[in-house]
Scaffold this motif. Structure first.
Motif: not given
Length: 162
Positions: A139-147
Motif C-alpha cells: 500500500v502506498s499513498i500516491d500524489a496526484v499533482r495539483g489535486v
C-alpha cells in the motif's frame, strides 16, 4: 447523497481494469451483501471450502488498522500511529483509489478547511508513507499533482525459484 445511475456507470467505465468495483444503491444493500454468504444448493456439485493456508497467506498481506491502539500492522509487523496519521490513513482507506483533495483531507483529519496549508497534508503523508514502508505493505499513498492524494496497492514483485 447517492450518485445517479449514470454517474455509477461512468465510474465503472473509468475504473474498468484498474480496480475491483462493487456498485450498490446504498449502505444497507452493501451491508446485506457483506453479511449474507452466497447460498449454494446442497449436493455433490457444491465446491469444497477454501483451504486455510491460502486464507492465512492473504491475511498476512493485509493492512490492519487498530483504532483502539492506534496502530497499523502487516506481515507480523506493527507501527504506532499518531492521531493525525491514524485519521489520515482511515480517511484514505474508506475509498481507496479515490483522489482526495487537500481540502477534503484537511476537513477529515483536522476538521477545518486548511486553505493554503498544503504543507500540513504533505508532511503528514511523508511520515505515513515511511511507516507503511516499514511495514512492508504493498500500500502506498500516491500524489496526484495539483489535486491531492490517493491510497493505492502496488503488487510486490514475486521471486520464483526454479
Amino acid at each position: 447523497m447517492t450518485p445517479a445511475p449514470a454517474d455509477r456507470i461512468r465510474l465503472a467505465e473509468l475504473l474498468d481494469g484498474v480496480a475491483p468495483l462493487l456498485l450498490v444503491a446504498d449502505l444497507d444493500e452493501l451491508r446485506r451483501l457483506i453479511a449474507a454468504p452466497p447460498r449454494l444448493p446442497p449436493g455433490p456439485e457444491a465446491p469444497a471450502p477454501a483451504a486455510p493456508p491460502q486464507a492465512s497467506a492473504a491475511a498476512d498481506n493485509t493492512l490492519l488498522i487498530d483504532s483502539t491502539r492506534s496502530t497499523a500492522a502487516c506481515r507480523g509487523r506493527e507501527v504506532g500511529l499518531t492521531r493525525l496519521e491514524h485519521d489520515l490513513l482511515a480517511c484514505l482507506t474508506t475509498e481507496p483509489i479515490r483522489v482526495w483533495s487537500y481540502a477534503e483531507l484537511h476537513r477529515s483529519v483536522w476538521q477545518d478547511e486548511g486553505l493554503h496549508r498544503k504543507g500540513d497534508v504533505q508532511s503528514l503523508v511523508k511520515r505515513l508513507r515511511r511507516k507503511l514502508h516499514e511495514l512492508g505493505t504493498g500500500v502506498s499513498i500516491d500524489a496526484v499533482r495539483g489535486v491531492g492524494f490517493r491510497l493505492t496497492e502496488h503488487q510486490q514483485p514475486r521471486v520464483s525459484g526454479s
